[in-house]
Design a protein around this motif. Structure first.
Motif, PDB file in Angstrom:
ATOM      1  N   UNK A 101      -3.685  14.188 -10.435  1.00 15.67           N
ATOM      2  CA  UNK A 101      -2.628  14.074  -9.427  1.00 15.67           C
ATOM      3  C   UNK A 101      -2.591  12.634  -8.941  1.00 15.67           C
ATOM      4  N   UNK A 102      -1.485  11.928  -9.123  1.00 13.72           N
ATOM      5  CA  UNK A 102      -1.462  10.491  -8.802  1.00 13.72           C
ATOM      6  C   UNK A 102      -1.524  10.209  -7.310  1.00 13.72           C
ATOM      7  N   UNK A 103      -2.390   9.272  -6.955  1.00 13.85           N
ATOM      8  CA  UNK A 103      -2.475   8.819  -5.561  1.00 13.85           C
ATOM      9  C   UNK A 103      -1.523   7.660  -5.326  1.00 13.85           C
ATOM     10  N   UNK A 137       0.808  -1.208   0.000  1.00 14.61           N
ATOM     11  CA  UNK A 137       0.000   0.000   0.000  1.00 14.61           C
ATOM     12  C   UNK A 137       0.849   1.269   0.000  1.00 14.61           C
ATOM     13  N   UNK A 138       2.130   1.161  -0.310  1.00 13.86           N
ATOM     14  CA  UNK A 138       2.986   2.343  -0.380  1.00 13.86           C
ATOM     15  C   UNK A 138       2.557   3.244  -1.532  1.00 13.86           C
ATOM     16  N   UNK A 139       2.762   4.543  -1.340  1.00 12.47           N
ATOM     17  CA  UNK A 139       2.470   5.517  -2.395  1.00 12.47           C
ATOM     18  C   UNK A 139       3.332   5.254  -3.622  1.00 12.47           C
ATOM     19  N   UNK A 140       4.596   4.952  -3.411  1.00  7.86           N
ATOM     20  CA  UNK A 140       5.545   4.746  -4.508  1.00  7.86           C
ATOM     21  C   UNK A 140       6.195   3.375  -4.373  1.00  7.86           C
ATOM     22  N   UNK A 141       5.999   2.532  -5.397  1.00 13.30           N
ATOM     23  CA  UNK A 141       6.628   1.211  -5.406  1.00 13.30           C
ATOM     24  C   UNK A 141       7.659   1.169  -6.539  1.00 13.30           C
ATOM     25  N   UNK A 190      15.336   6.294 -14.766  1.00 14.47           N
ATOM     26  CA  UNK A 190      14.153   6.068 -13.920  1.00 14.47           C
ATOM     27  C   UNK A 190      12.908   6.511 -14.686  1.00 14.47           C
ATOM     28  N   UNK A 191      11.936   5.635 -14.769  1.00 18.23           N
ATOM     29  CA  UNK A 191      10.649   5.940 -15.388  1.00 18.23           C
ATOM     30  C   UNK A 191       9.601   5.992 -14.288  1.00 18.23           C
ATOM     31  N   UNK A 192       8.927   7.125 -14.176  1.00 17.96           N
ATOM     32  CA  UNK A 192       7.941   7.341 -13.099  1.00 17.96           C
ATOM     33  C   UNK A 192       6.545   7.419 -13.722  1.00 17.96           C
ATOM     34  N   UNK A 193       5.633   6.590 -13.211  1.00 16.88           N
ATOM     35  CA  UNK A 193       4.281   6.540 -13.759  1.00 16.88           C
ATOM     36  C   UNK A 193       3.244   6.652 -12.635  1.00 16.88           C
TER      37      UNK A 193
END
Length: 306
Positions: A276-278, A178-182, A298-301
């Motif tokens: 805005x990404x949750x 459930x982390x915001x960023x994996x 790094x690719x951020x999605x």
């Protein structure tokens, strides 16, 4: 006969052979020089042939691995085709979908829903470390994601836990569901390779980045989430003190906003997401083009809202 005499005789025969070839191919060149040129040519051809043989063997191994993945992952991936309707037709359909009380018919299927079916039982039987499946359309990245308490293990082991230099995509060991960023890591095998995360280097081209902004991640026994690629970042692994792409959660909105602002500053390319990404999925691979062995691409999605 002593071994050193045998070696000396073989060397003599080789010397005579290269000398004769040198005279035959380069008749106007001194014998010693011609022999040296022949040796260099033969050495170069041998290295080239060995390299080609290695590449063919490596390619064959990768094809076999993809075939094994297809056998155990289950149903193939088919993205839904959503027809574009004229505004008038869409309005009429919306009115038809409401009942007499003006309440929308909740029995209607969501045409935008995306469901990928995987054979999780077979995947877990093959490797109990499986966490999910990652798919990037128009790339060979259609791979299982694993994870353990040791980030080094899958750098040198494949999905079947066999020693292999290509490794396997893996979730950061500290990542929670459930982390915001994996964050998911995998190797860049260099050159023209399409193995593991090597295709991510295509995102260093701005046109490619803008044309390929979707990816899909399916949690083990879970639903498929669509993500919109927001940024491609050339990153120095020694620079985590300034901005850390692996930051999993934020204490408050101020921290969230600051991290997003820094993402834009560090990005090679950035495209504003639709929402805005949750939640965020970050893909990381090696890229030595700018920061040497500390370089990362790094690719951020951001997760799409449906």
């Amino acid at each position: 006969m002593p071994l050193h005499f045998v070696r000396r005789r073989r060397y003599g025969k080789m010397k005579d052979l290269t000398g004769k070839l040198g005279k035959l191919i380069f008749p106007d060149v001194e014998e010693k020089k011609g022999r040296r040129i022949v040796i260099q040519i033969v050495t170069g051809l041998s290295i080239a042939l060995l390299s080609i043989a290695g590449m063919l063997f490596y390619s064959h191994q990768e094809v076999k691995q993809q075939q094994r993945f297809r056998q155990i992952k289950g149903a193939g991936i088919t993205l839904p085709e959503i027809p574009v309707m004229p505004m008038g037709a869409a309005r009429e359909e919306s009115q038809e979908g409401e009942n007499g009380n003006g309440v929308e018919d909740m029995g209607e299927i969501d045409k935008n829903a995306i469901t990928f079916t995987y054979d999780w039982d077979s995947l877990l039987e093959a490797n109990e470390d499986v966490k999910g499946w990652l798919y990037l359309p128009d790339t060979p990245i259609d791979l299982p994601v694993v994870g353990t308490s040791d980030n080094d293990y899958y750098l040198t082991h494949d999905f079947w836990k066999q020693k292999k230099s290509t490794g396997c995509p893996f979730m950061d060991k500290d990542t929670g569901q459930w982390d915001f960023n994996r964050t998911v890591y995998a190797h860049n095998m260099g050159g023209a390779s399409d193995t593991m995360f090597s295709p991510l280097l295509r995102f260093k081209d701005e046109d490619y980045f803008m044309a390929h902004r979707q990816l899909y991640y399916t949690q083990c026994y879970g639903i498929t989430a669509e993500y919109q690629i927001m940024a491609a970042v050339k990153y120095n692994a020694k620079d985590t003190g300034s901005w850390d792409f692996r930051t999993r959660n934020h204490a408050d909105m101020e921290g969230y906003n600051l991290w997003m602002e820094q993402l834009q500053e560090y990005a090679l390319y950035y495209a504003e997401p639709d929402h805005a990404p949750a939640e965020i999925l970050t893909l990381s691979t090696c890229d030595r083009s700018e920061f040497g062995k500390d370089g990362r691409l790094v690719i951020v999605a951001g997760k799409c809202q449906r």
